[in-house]
Motif scaffolding. Structure first.
Motif: not given
Length: 98
Positions: A18-22, A27-38
């Motif tokens: 359910m999360y996308l790590f990229r 953001q100049e950073a790695h993030v976890l994206l998910y349907p409700e946010g980041v």
């Protein structure tokens, strides 16, 4: 409801689908994206999650982190990694890869 068991060195974690790590340029950073946010991750959190592929054990991931961060004191790093993995699992970001 019982509390989740502690993270074990032989566990293998994978990012919850359910999360996308990229890396996110904006953001100049790695993030976890998910349907409700980041979730914006710091360098250490991103490094730990980058090893959550389902292939490496927690123990192997700690070994790689020691090399990545040019550290030699496993007793200092391992408890923090385990605590972060427990929190990440409890938030649903990662799950044990059976």
């Amino acid at each position: 409801m019982e509390p989740p068991r502690p993270v074990l060195l032989q566990d293998r974690f994978a990012i919850n689908p359910m999360y996308l790590f990229r890396w996110e340029d904006s953001q100049e950073a790695h993030v976890l994206l998910y349907p409700e946010g980041v979730v914006k991750l710091n360098q250490t959190a991103a490094a730990i999650l980058s090893y959550c592929t389902g292939d490496l054990t927690v123990d192997e991931s700690i070994d790689r982190l020691l090399v990545d961060f040019d550290q030699s004191d496993r007793t200092t790093i391992a408890p923090s990694v385990m605590k972060f993995l427990e929190a990440s699992r409890d938030k649903g970001w990662i799950r044990i890869n059976d």
